[in-house]
Motif scaffolding. Structure first.
Motif, PDB file in Angstrom:
ATOM      1  N   SER A   1     -37.571 -43.641  23.203  1.00  0.00           N
ATOM      2  CA  SER A   1     -37.571 -44.300  21.896  1.00  0.00           C
ATOM      3  C   SER A   1     -37.273 -45.790  21.945  1.00  0.00           C
ATOM      4  CB  SER A   1     -36.539 -43.625  20.973  1.00  0.00           C
ATOM      5  OG  SER A   1     -35.218 -43.801  21.469  1.00  0.00           O
ATOM      6  N   VAL A   2     -36.617 -46.262  23.014  1.00  0.00           N
ATOM      7  CA  VAL A   2     -36.237 -47.679  23.086  1.00  0.00           C
ATOM      8  C   VAL A   2     -36.907 -48.387  24.262  1.00  0.00           C
ATOM      9  CG1 VAL A   2     -34.323 -49.320  23.294  1.00  0.00           C
ATOM     10  CG2 VAL A   2     -34.026 -47.225  21.955  1.00  0.00           C
ATOM     11  N   LEU A   3     -36.700 -47.874  25.473  1.00  0.00           N
ATOM     12  CA  LEU A   3     -37.215 -48.596  26.640  1.00  0.00           C
ATOM     13  C   LEU A   3     -38.739 -48.559  26.719  1.00  0.00           C
ATOM     14  CD1 LEU A   3     -34.674 -47.873  29.532  1.00  0.00           C
ATOM     15  CD2 LEU A   3     -34.977 -49.949  28.174  1.00  0.00           C
ATOM     16  N   ALA A   4     -39.341 -47.406  26.534  1.00  0.00           N
ATOM     17  CA  ALA A   4     -40.809 -47.323  26.636  1.00  0.00           C
ATOM     18  C   ALA A   4     -41.498 -48.272  25.655  1.00  0.00           C
ATOM     19  CB  ALA A   4     -41.282 -45.895  26.441  1.00  0.00           C
ATOM     20  N   PRO A   5     -41.198 -48.224  24.366  1.00  0.00           N
ATOM     21  CA  PRO A   5     -41.869 -49.159  23.451  1.00  0.00           C
ATOM     22  C   PRO A   5     -41.399 -50.595  23.619  1.00  0.00           C
ATOM     23  CG  PRO A   5     -40.278 -47.805  22.257  1.00  0.00           C
ATOM     24  CD  PRO A   5     -40.381 -47.226  23.632  1.00  0.00           C
TER      25      PRO A   5
END
Length: 451
Positions: free
Chosen positions: A345-349
């Motif tokens: 939810s945070v690092l990928a996007p």
């Protein structure tokens, strides 16, 4: 904990270090190590009071951050009861650590041989494989790292191997899949998997299947660039090992214990090796510990036949007490699930957004709290930002990037033309966003070196 300023104490620490400490992987006269005054959670600070968000997790081992109070308390309690005891005895902390690890390993990897770290875990896994099969050779991949001891560094596929490469260590290197820089002229993940497996089977054939004891792979290569194997590759290696009677070793020293959002990265690929090495995150590095998880078949080889190997501090009570506490903390506090959730939810996007905005980013790849950004001069040609194994002036772009990150209060993990994003697995969403903002600023400096 609030950082306190004491420049005089910092200067004394630095002076003693420079006078007496011989540092690893370094030209001793060319380094300037930071004097660290303290650490807590995802941060550490120097004696001037400058605080850094640690996106290296130490050396990818503080999976629960620095100074977790429950693990510190467990070490203190164990020290008050039994600081040390020889490995030939049954000790509560050692037995419990082995039980908790075996509960989480895939398949029947239920016997745990303890070592002092990852490199000696690899050494013993290879020894077990050779003795189990009666064969001498081990196959390992280029773009890999397995440790700094003699056999482990010969297995390693990056330039740190070169000065110590004996050339007769019974090691044969091969190309593992990496679509972004494919050695197989592949255009899809499916092609990369098929061609990499064909290459590996050809290597086996030309080396002689009856001479090969083991194939060792990092489940997800760490230092080399966090290249997730494409679908079907690890399962294909498992099939080749079964076909030719070869022991399959997975190195989970860096990827294990929650780093990927699973207890072990092998769980992501539904594959079970014959031997699996671990260290680092097993107790967040609070006290040195590593080990080999051993399958039933290989354990049976040494049921009536002594295993010719051991270490004075194997299963050290303080290290095992730290492991018990760490594993329990990870279970109780949902650390593995946190790594998975915030990775998605945070690092990928967040990293994808940075890649879209910065011409210096060629590729973003990773899972959980295990990511890398491939830095390039040109996104179209994929020319690396710095040459392979660059040093001195040739490495100036990466040095400038690292300096810019530190100026933003972020301590980066930089290796060749990559920066890794490997914060503690219990890092908060706010801390990750702080790190992404610092990366954003540092990448603007790397952009200055692009075409």
């Amino acid at each position: 904990m609030t950082p306190q300023t004491d420049p005089a104490a910092g200067a004394a620490v630095k002076a003693a270090d420079r006078a007496h400490v011989f540092h690893s992987w370094s030209a001793q006269d060319l380094i300037d190590p930071l004097a660290v005054a303290g650490a807590e959670g995802s941060y550490f600070w120097d004696y001037d009071g400058t605080r850094y968000l640690d996106f290296t997790s130490g050396l990818v081992y503080t999976n629960i951050g620095y100074q977790h109070p429950k693990v510190v308390a467990a070490i203190q309690e164990q020290a008050a009861t039994m600081t040390t005891f020889a490995p030939a005895f049954a000790i509560e902390a050692r037995s419990e650590a082995a039980r908790l690890i075996a509960e989480r390993t895939p398949g029947d990897l239920d016997k745990i041989f303890f070592t002092n770290g990852g490199a000696d875990a690899v050494e013993h896994a290879v020894r077990m494989a050779r003795l189990h099969t009666g064969r001498p050779k081990v196959l390992s991949a280029y773009r890999s790292y397995h440790g700094g001891t003699q056999q482990a560094v010969n297995l390693t596929g990056d330039p740190r191997r070169w000065p110590s490469d004996s050339g007769t260590g019974g090691v044969v290197h091969f190309w593992a899949p990496f679509l972004y820089r494919s050695r197989f002229y592949a255009e899809t993940q499916e092609q990369e998997t098929a061609r990499a497996l064909e290459h590996l089977e050809t290597t086996i054939a030309f080396e002689g299947p009856g001479t090969i004891a083991a194939i060792i792979l990092e489940t997800i290569p760490g230092t080399a660039g966090i290249m997730l194997p494409p679908p079907g590759y690890l399962a294909g290696v498992r099939e080749l090992c079964d076909k030719y009677g070869i022991v399959f070793i997975l190195d989970e020293v860096m990827a294990g214990f929650g780093r990927t959002g699973e207890w072990f990265a092998a769980d992501l690929f539904d594959v079970v090796p014959d031997l699996m090495t671990f260290a680092k995150g097993v107790n967040s590095g609070y006290v040195p510990l590593g080990g080999v998880a051993v399958s039933g078949e290989i354990a049976e080889t040494f049921g009536k036949r002594p295993y010719p190997g051991g270490l004075t501090y194997s299963g050290h009570p303080l290290a095992c007490a730290a492991a018990v506490a760490t594993i329990n903390v990870m279970a109780e506090e949902g650390v593995v699930a946190n790594a998975k959730r915030l990775g998605e939810s945070v690092l990928a996007p967040g990293l994808a957004e940075l890649a879209a905005r910065h011409p210096s980013v060629g590729e973003v790849r990773g899972v959980g709290m295990f990511w890398a950004l491939e830095l390039v001069k040109d996104q179209e040609t994929r020319e690396p930002l710095v040459p392979y194994n660059a040093a001195g002036p040739a490495n100036a772009p990466m040095a400038a990037f690292a300096a810019a990150a530190k100026k933003q209060g972020l301590w980066p993990f930089v290796n060749m033309n990559r920066t890794h994003v490997v914060p503690p697995c219990n890092t908060s969403e706010a801390e990750l966003k702080e790190g992404l903002a610092a990366l954003d600023a540092a990448l603007s400096v790397a952009d200055e070196y692009t075409a």
